[in-house]
Design an enzyme around this catalytic site. Sequence first.
Site, PDB file in Angstrom:
ATOM      1  N   GLU A 137       0.602  -1.087  -0.059  1.00  0.00           N
ATOM      2  CA  GLU A 137       0.007  -0.019   0.009  1.00  0.00           C
ATOM      3  C   GLU A 137       0.886   1.138   0.125  1.00  0.00           C
ATOM      4  O   GLU A 137       0.391   2.353  -0.530  1.00  0.00           O
ATOM      5  CB  GLU A 137      -1.066  -0.071   1.350  1.00  0.00           C
ATOM      6  CG  GLU A 137      -1.929   1.058   1.232  1.00  0.00           C
ATOM      7  CD  GLU A 137      -2.890   1.319   2.435  1.00  0.00           C
ATOM      8  OE1 GLU A 137      -3.087   2.351   2.927  1.00  0.00           O
ATOM      9  OE2 GLU A 137      -3.052   0.347   3.055  1.00  0.00           O
ATOM     10  N   SER A 235      -0.378  -6.190   7.500  1.00  0.00           N
ATOM     11  CA  SER A 235      -0.135  -4.958   8.454  1.00  0.00           C
ATOM     12  C   SER A 235      -1.152  -4.876   9.592  1.00  0.00           C
ATOM     13  O   SER A 235      -0.974  -4.933  10.836  1.00  0.00           O
ATOM     14  CB  SER A 235       0.189  -3.794   7.636  1.00  0.00           C
ATOM     15  OG  SER A 235       0.257  -2.609   8.521  1.00  0.00           O
TER      16      SER A 235
END
Length: 336
Positions: A137, A235
């Site tokens: 990301e 994450s």
Amino acid sequence: MTSDPKAPLTIRLCEPRGFCAGVDRAIQIVVLALKKYGAPVYVRHEIVHNRFVVEGLRERGAVFVKELSDIPEADRERPVVFSAHGVPKSVPADAEMRSMFYLDATCPLVSKVHKQAMRHQRLGRHVLLIGHAGHPEVIGTMGQLPEGAVTLVETVDQVTELTVPDEEKLGYVTQTTLSVDDTADIVTALEQRFPALTAPSSESICYATTNRQEAVKKAAPGTDMFLIVGAPNSSNSRRLVEVARRHGAADSILVQRAGEIDWQRMDGASVIGISAGASAPEIVVQEIVDAFRERFDIKLDLALTVAETENFPVMRDLRDTELAAADMAFLNGAMD
């Protein structure tokens, strides 16, 4: 002869947990593309960070590649899907140069962060991106702007060492899957050092990350162990492990399947917490609960903080595609 009675165990099961709307949408895009266009459908990187999902899609004909150049020349006209984490602008540009047909499964909330970063730059601000180096990301968000237009900030300690082009023209955005508390600390440090810092027009950390962390905070106090269902490269799942430890769990571990659980670590436990990262399917959560049920006399307590109703529809070209029963079973098994 009677078997020994099972030890009692309370399981605090967090709600919400597991798939978010962005992950749900991305998986549907791959399944619908396979149905509409047939196999193979190529997927650049893991569609989401979960082995169960990736293997299930691979069995249906999805082929996962690291880069577009890994797709054979003979298959250049086959669909290629970009993952939910988002991609740099160079990736769709590369696909167009190669005359590829692509479907962008980027989560709409990640796309929102991209737009926030581009707005900062359009208004003349240097962009500070709070996130983790190397995460897909972060790579995708930094890749929306020219090289040098974004500075990555990972920790509070880095703030004092930052060098920026103009302290009066700064804006920040964040990765969507960060620890809410850690990010707040970094933002505070940045605002203290750079009083002119401009916040994004709306919160960058996504609703699903925030909601799952709040549920874990509620459930963690007094637990002997807190299990987070998720992948090591997820994450938001790793952040849930940290949140559980900080908010009262004696310990917390990340597991991908029931077979990974070290049952000796559960000996003597009376209260266990369970949650799941936003890319973890519900079928695996239930698998783990069933594994505890085989070994303990369990009582389920629901740690509910908020009901999620978000839904992100797939692109128009796929909406009318009818799925086979097996595909529906896969989607329902993963998501329900």
